[in-house]
Structures are given as structure tokens and as C-alpha cells.
Write an enzyme that holds these catalytic residues in place. Structure first.
Site, short mmCIF file in Angstrom:
data_model
loop_
_atom_site.label_atom_id
_atom_site.label_comp_id
_atom_site.label_asym_id
_atom_site.label_seq_id
_atom_site.Cartn_x
_atom_site.Cartn_y
_atom_site.Cartn_z
N GLU A 44 51.55 -5.82 78.21
CA GLU A 44 50.89 -6.93 78.92
C GLU A 44 51.92 -8.02 79.28
O GLU A 44 51.80 -9.19 78.89
CB GLU A 44 49.72 -7.48 78.10
CG GLU A 44 48.64 -6.42 77.92
CD GLU A 44 47.30 -6.91 77.37
OE1 GLU A 44 47.20 -8.07 76.94
OE2 GLU A 44 46.35 -6.10 77.39
N TYR A 96 39.22 -3.34 79.05
CA TYR A 96 38.25 -3.39 77.94
C TYR A 96 36.85 -3.60 78.50
O TYR A 96 36.66 -4.31 79.50
CB TYR A 96 38.60 -4.54 77.00
CG TYR A 96 39.79 -4.25 76.12
CD1 TYR A 96 39.64 -3.47 74.97
CD2 TYR A 96 41.06 -4.72 76.44
CE1 TYR A 96 40.73 -3.18 74.16
CE2 TYR A 96 42.16 -4.44 75.62
CZ TYR A 96 41.98 -3.67 74.48
OH TYR A 96 43.06 -3.37 73.67
N GLN A 109 40.96 0.29 68.70
CA GLN A 109 42.13 0.79 68.01
C GLN A 109 41.65 1.74 66.91
O GLN A 109 40.47 1.73 66.57
CB GLN A 109 42.92 -0.35 67.42
CG GLN A 109 43.47 -1.31 68.48
CD GLN A 109 44.53 -2.24 67.93
OE1 GLN A 109 44.98 -2.14 66.81
NE2 GLN A 109 44.94 -3.19 68.78
N GLU A 146 47.79 -1.05 66.03
CA GLU A 146 48.61 -2.27 66.12
C GLU A 146 48.67 -2.94 64.75
O GLU A 146 47.76 -2.77 63.91
CB GLU A 146 47.96 -3.22 67.14
CG GLU A 146 48.71 -4.53 67.30
CD GLU A 146 48.29 -5.32 68.55
OE1 GLU A 146 47.27 -4.97 69.17
OE2 GLU A 146 49.01 -6.28 68.89
N GLU A 193 45.25 1.02 76.76
CA GLU A 193 44.29 0.26 75.94
C GLU A 193 42.95 0.28 76.64
O GLU A 193 42.85 -0.12 77.81
CB GLU A 193 44.74 -1.19 75.74
CG GLU A 193 45.91 -1.33 74.77
CD GLU A 193 46.28 -2.77 74.46
OE1 GLU A 193 45.38 -3.64 74.46
OE2 GLU A 193 47.48 -3.01 74.21
O1 AHR Z 1 44.01 -4.47 71.37
C1 AHR Z 1 44.05 -5.85 71.13
C2 AHR Z 1 44.93 -6.60 72.11
O2 AHR Z 1 44.37 -6.49 73.39
C3 AHR Z 1 46.33 -6.08 72.28
O3 AHR Z 1 47.20 -6.58 71.32
C4 AHR Z 1 46.70 -6.57 73.64
O4 AHR Z 1 47.63 -5.74 74.28
C5 AHR Z 1 45.38 -6.65 74.38
O5 AHR Z 1 45.21 -7.84 75.01
#
Ligand code: AHR
Length: 516
Positions: free
Chosen positions: A197, A265, A369, A49, A320
Site C-alpha cells: 500500500e 476489502y 488474515q 501479518e 488482500e
Molecule cells: O490487513 C490489515 C491491513 O489492511 C494491512 O496491514 C494493510 O495492508 C491494509 O490496509
């Protein structure tokens, strides 16, 4: 673990032919099955990103940099990612994607307008890394591009034009513009995300509003290349937002969609994420509890998809995932720069085993990332570059890419803390195009060694080679002065006797075996 969680753990594990017992010698059987799905190589995908030092100051240092580069992209990063066999790369976001206007990133670099990165640190970017830079990078990496289009603040026309620009081989306004900008042949981009998102930074939409918008955008997405079909990805749920998936599955016609996304996450607590390197045993356990939720999320989202798509034509992609901690002290809080320890290797090994074992529905995933952001595989500082423990796990697991899944059966010992428990072991296995067998095993237990006995009699394999990633402390990491604290080592002592291969898995270790 309360009794309800114990029950759900049992149900989940039963669904995958795994059950829980307290023992340290574990019998594993592999069920060769010609009907088993292929593990898509795209499960091993990545995400870059415009965020912190991922693109600018990470991948991209500019053509005039003294750091060896290919059109401004670091050659050492390209080499490392090729070694890791990166299968796809998602760009330009994340949240950034729904603010990005691609036409600002083409043509003469000196005349491009600037953009302020509203989500990540409020920094002003000069748009010098744009569509050509990204797609040429993907060619250099020999990886497939996955572009996230702007639905939040863009237009249908802008989106459709982007596809025409990168994919059309004939005469058209956008193909002509591409040629004017120096690229004759199209790049044939197959993977397209329709926003990111959408329930949050992508527009704070409701699921049904997004489903309608998705239908509108998808209608005008034409595959100009005539050589590859577009793969359209609906912006998906976060974690356990099952209603989001259900509304999308119910309202988007099958001829307009190839995949639904999911983001998850491993964060202990969004308001108190904790240090990436300085964490307690309890915090480690909590992180692993969080990471293990991936099993539940995938199972439940997939169950909803099964209801609306029993033929399994729509994929679930986790575009993600990864560990998320506090930024390193003294760094910009909006840049999400964090170190990477053996805890991250545990997250990676366990999560990739979960993805492999769900290969039937999960066809792509993108670790967040690639460089200098969140659970990065590469960290850079000036001209220096280090490979993180996570990098090594991804490279060790690359043997599963496009191989056929071999379902595994075993009874896992428990990893217990604070009166709660997790399965200590996770395992997945596959057979590649050359009929080679690979087995990846992770022991997340931070104190116990577990011995594993694998029944390999029916595989016709009499010998195994292996590699192991392990370290003295969970908190160990590679840094710029000590870049090789954690690297994979050959695994010795793999005994095969009477069709049983026996391997010892030390605390917090990742092992990959290859049948010889
Ligand atoms: O990966 C960081 C951020 O996490 C991304 O920009 C978003 O899609 C998510 O909330």
C-alpha cells in the site's frame, strides 16, 4: 439499483456470459475448452501479518508453551492449514512490512532488539518470530512463502541482502550469516512484494514516485538461488484506483515485474463498519454489494493491464481481500479480531468464484488474515482452536487448485433489497489433472431457494457427489463452546437425468459438486 448501475451490472455479466433474469430455476451450461486457463492454486493463498493475535498469540505461542508446538508454532494450526491445502502465505505485512527490519529477527532470540508495532495497537514485540521461524513454518505447511519487503522505511541494500540471506547457496556475506544462524540450505523464496500500500501506510507515495522506486529496488533483486526465478509484485491499487495501475503499467519495464497487486476489502462504511455477528438484512445486502465490486475492480484493472500487456505476461494478484467489521466488544481496536458468520462464507464463496472465472489474469490472492485477524480461517483462545465458516469454504474449494477452468453460462436470478439488486448466484467450474469435474455454486439470496439444472451431457459424468455449507441463520457462527455449528455436510438429492444434473441451493448456501 439506479439505471446506470443496472447497465454496468448487465455489461459486466455479459462479459462473463452471465445475464440476469428473475426466475428460480436456472439452466447452467459448461463450456469445456482446451484453451481455458489454469486456475492457479495461488488464488487460494493467505496472509499473516504481525497484527493483533495473528502471529504472536496465534500462530506463534513460543517453544515453552504448553500448547503442542513445532518450534513455537501451534501444531493444530499447522495441521488445519495443511488440510485446507494452503498454497502460499504472505508475511510479515501489510502495513507492518514497511516498518520491519529483517535483521532484527534473526540470531539468538534473547538478544534481539524489540520493535513497537506502530500501525497495530502500539504493542512492543520482541522479534522472536523472524525469518527462520516464518520460512520453517512454510516448510511445515508445505506452502510457498510470499515475503513483503520494506520499501517504505528500508533500503535497497537491506532488501537485496534479505534475498541473498534466504536464497543464496554459495559463499556470500548473507549466506554465511544464515549458516551461522543454523540453516545450511537456502529456502528458495520466489514471491517478493516490493512494499505494501505504497499510496498509504507504505509511504504515502504518488504512483509515479513509487513506480520509479520500484524500478530501483527491482534492479537489485537478484535470484541467488539459480533454481527459481523471482516473482516481483508491485504494491497495487486499492479498489477502483485505476490510475495507480495505469501509471505502474506504463512506467515499469516488463523485465522488472511479474505482478501488480490489488487490495479490496468488503466494508460497508469505513467509519461505521458494523458488528461481525449482529447485523441486519440490509447490512448483509450492503456487504454483499461491496464484495461483488470485486468483479468490477478485477475487470477494469485487467482491462488496463490488457492495454499495456496484451501478451498477458504480468499477473494481477489480489493480495488482500475479505470482510472487515468492528472488532469484537472488549478487544483491542488495533487487533482487528472479529467473528466469522455465514455472511463471511458468502463473501468467500462468491469472491473465489470471481477469482476462478478471471483465472486468465488473476494468478494469486491472499485472504486477510489467517488467524485471529479480520476474515480469519482460524480463531484461537488459549489452547482452544476453531475453524470458521470461511475455513470450510476454502477447504471445499481446494479442488479447483491448479485445475483447468471450465467457463460457465447461466442466467442468474436477482437478489433484491431496498430497490437494488445483485446476482443471487455465482458459479465456477474446473477440470483437474485426473479429469474430475468440480462445480462450486453460491446462493447469496437470504430468503429464496434456487434450483439449478446443469447440462453435464458433454462431460461424460453420470453421477455427482457434493457437499453443502449452510446454516439456520446468516448470523450463525462457530465459537469456542460450539465449534461445529457450521460445518460442511454431504449434499443429498443430486439428480442426474438425461444429461442434466439438478441441485437445490437453499438461501445463503455454498455447494461444491464433484463429478464421479
Ligand atoms: O490487513 C490489515 C491491513 O489492511 C494491512 O496491514 C494493510 O495492508 C491494509 O490496509
Amino acid at each position: 439499483m439506479n439505471s446506470l448501475s443496472k447497465l454496468s451490472l448487465f455489461i459486466l455479466m455479459a462479459a462473463h456470459s452471465i445475464s440476469v433474469v428473475a426466475q428460480s430455476n436456472v439452466n447452467v451450461s459448461l463450456e469445456l475448452n482446451a484453451e481455458a486457463p489454469q486456475i492457479s492454486k495461488h488464488i487460494y493463498g493467505h496472509f499473516a501479518e504481525h497484527l493483533g493475535r495473528c502471529i504472536y498469540g496465534g500462530f506463534y505461542v513460543g517453544e515453552d508453551s504448553e500448547i503442542p508446538n513445532l518450534d513455537g508454532v501451534r501444531k493444530d494450526i499447522i495441521a488445519a492449514l495443511r488440510e485446507m491445502k494452503i498454497p502460499n502465505l504472505r508475511w510479515p505485512g501489510g502495513c507492518f512490512a514497511d516498518t520491519y527490519h529483517w535483521k532484527d529477527g534473526i540470531g539468538d532470540k534473547a538478544s534481539r532488539p524489540t520493535i513497537v508495532n506502530q500501525w497495530w495497537g502500539g504493542v512492543t514485540e520482541d522479534n522472536s518470530f523472524g525469518t527462520h521461524d516464518f520460512l520453517n513454518l512454510c516448510e511445515a505447511l508445505d506452502t510457498e512463502p510470499y515475503i513483503s519487503g520494506n520499501i517504505g522505511s528500508g533500503t535497497v541494500r537491506e532488501f537485496a541482502d534479505w534475498i541473498q540471506y534466504v536464497n543464496h547457496d554459495g559463499v556470500s556475506p548473507m549466506a554465511d550469516l544464515r549458516r551461522e544462524n543454523g540453516r545450511e540450505k537456502p529456502w528458495d523464496v520466489r514471491f517478493w512484494g516490493l512494499g505494501n500500500e505504497a499510496w498509504g501506510c507504505g509511504g504515502h507515495m504518488t504512483a509515479s514516485y513509487y513506480a520509479n522506486l520500484y524500478r530501483q529496488y527491482a534492479t537489485y533483486m537478484t535470484d541467488w538461488s539459480n533454481s527459481s526465478d523471482l516473482y516481483r509484485v508491485a504494491s497495487g491499487a486499492s479498489d477502483g484506483n485505476y490510475n495507480w495501475t495505469e501509471v505502474l503499467m506504463k512506467n515499469i519495464p516488463k523485465n522488472l515485474i511479474e505482478a501488480v497487486a490489488l487490495h479490496s476489502y468488503s466494508v460497508i462504511d469505513w467509519s461505521n463498519k458494523g458488528s461481525a455477528t449482529d447485523f441486519s438484512d440490509t447490512q448483509y445486502f450492503q456487504t454483499m454489494q461491496r464484495a461483488y465490486k470485486m468483479e468490477e475492480y478485477i475487470s477494469k484493472h485487467a482491462a488496463i493491464m490488457d492495454q499495456y500487456d496484451p501478451e498477458n505476461t504480468i499477473d494481477l494478484i489480489v493480495d488482500e481481500w475479505g470482510g472487515w467489521y468492528d472488532v469484537e466488544p472488549g478487544t483491542n481496536p488495533g487487533f482487528l479480531y472479529q467473528q466469522n458468520t455465514m455472511r463471511d462464507a458468502m463473501i468467500a464463496g462468491m469472491t473465489l468464484n470471481i477469482f476462478n472465472n478471471h483465472a486468465e489474469r488473476v494468478k494469486m490472492a491472499n485472504l486477510a488474515q489467517t488467524v485471529n485477524v479480520l476474515q480469519a480461517v482460524i480463531l484461537t483462545e488459549g489452547e482452544k482452536l476453531i475453524l470458521t465458516p470461511t475455513y470450510h469454504v476454502l477447504k471445499m474449494y481446494a479442488v479447483h487448485q491448479d485445475a483447468q477452468l471450465i467457463p460457465v453460462n447461466f442466467e442468474t436470478p436477482l437478489f433484491e433489497k431496498m430497490g437494488e439488486s445483485l446476482p443471487a448466484l455465482s458459479i465456477s467450474a474446473s477440470k483437474d489433472q485426473n479429469n474430475q469435474i468440480h462445480i462450486s455454486l453460491v446462493n447469496i439470496d437470504d430468503t429464496e431457494t434456487h434450483e439449478v439444472s446443469i447440462d453435464v451431457a458433454q462431460l461424460g459424468v453420470n453421477e455427482f457427489e457434493g457437499s453443502i455449507l449452510v446454516s439456520k441463520a446468516l448470523q450463525d457462527y462457530n465459537d469456542f463452546d460450539n465449534p461445529e455449528v457450521i460445518t460442511p455436510k454431504p449434499l443429498k438429492n443430486i439428480k442426474v437425468k438425461k444429461g442434466i444434473a439438478t441441485v437445490e441451493l437453499p438461501p445463503f448456501s455454498v455447494v461444491v459438486l464433484e463429478g464421479k
